[in-house]
Design a protein around this motif. Structure first.
Motif, short mmCIF file in Angstrom:
data_model
loop_
_atom_site.label_atom_id
_atom_site.label_comp_id
_atom_site.label_asym_id
_atom_site.label_seq_id
_atom_site.Cartn_x
_atom_site.Cartn_y
_atom_site.Cartn_z
N CYS A 11 6.77 0.09 -5.20
CA CYS A 11 6.19 1.22 -4.46
C CYS A 11 7.25 2.15 -3.88
N TYR A 29 5.40 0.80 10.17
CA TYR A 29 4.00 0.80 9.73
C TYR A 29 3.11 0.22 10.82
N THR A 33 0.03 3.05 14.10
CA THR A 33 -1.33 3.15 14.63
C THR A 33 -1.34 3.91 15.94
N MET A 88 3.45 6.31 4.53
CA MET A 88 2.21 5.57 4.81
C MET A 88 1.45 5.27 3.51
N GLU A 89 1.38 6.26 2.63
CA GLU A 89 0.69 6.05 1.36
C GLU A 89 1.39 5.00 0.52
N MET A 91 3.18 2.47 1.63
CA MET A 91 2.90 1.16 2.23
C MET A 91 1.50 0.69 1.83
N GLN A 92 0.53 1.59 1.88
CA GLN A 92 -0.82 1.22 1.51
C GLN A 92 -0.91 0.84 0.03
N ARG A 93 -0.20 1.57 -0.84
CA ARG A 93 -0.14 1.21 -2.26
C ARG A 93 0.49 -0.16 -2.43
N CYS A 94 1.49 -0.41 -1.63
CA CYS A 94 2.22 -1.68 -1.68
C CYS A 94 1.29 -2.85 -1.37
N PHE A 95 0.54 -2.74 -0.29
CA PHE A 95 -0.38 -3.81 0.08
C PHE A 95 -1.48 -3.98 -0.96
N THR A 96 -1.94 -2.88 -1.53
CA THR A 96 -2.96 -2.95 -2.58
C THR A 96 -2.38 -3.60 -3.83
#
Length: 102
Positions: A11, A29, A33, A88-89, A91-96
């Protein structure tokens, strides 16, 4: 956790050269929030890396467009760090992606 680290390499690519950079990203990350960003000293403490290591990682991540460093408006001596939308995107791709690696 190794599968998550493998996903991070895909990612983030070359701007993520070390475990320290990954720890820095996780600290940021988590803090995003609040949308306040963090000082380098706080990132260093949260990521459990020396300040110089955190700063080197942050500069590489900034080059990649994943984080933004800016002067703190309340404390002119401090630098506030926040993740960019791209960071942020990623990181979210990474978790997915990590869900499908296991």
């Amino acid at each position: 956790m190794l599968w998550l680290r493998k996903a991070a390499k895909t990612c983030f690519g070359p701007p993520l050269p070390s475990e320290a950079a990954w720890n820095v990203l996780l600290a940021l990350y988590t803090a995003e929030t609040s949308r306040k960003g963090l000082h380098i000293a706080s990132i260093s403490r949260l990521a459990d890396v020396p300040r110089t290591t955190a700063l080197r990682a942050l500069l590489k991540l900034q080059e990649g467009g994943f984080v933004m460093l800016a002067a703190d408006l309340r404390d002119k001596r401090a630098v506030r760090v926040s993740m960019t939308d791209e960071g942020m995107e990623a990181m979210q791709r990474c978790f997915t992606a990590a869900r499908f690696i296991t």
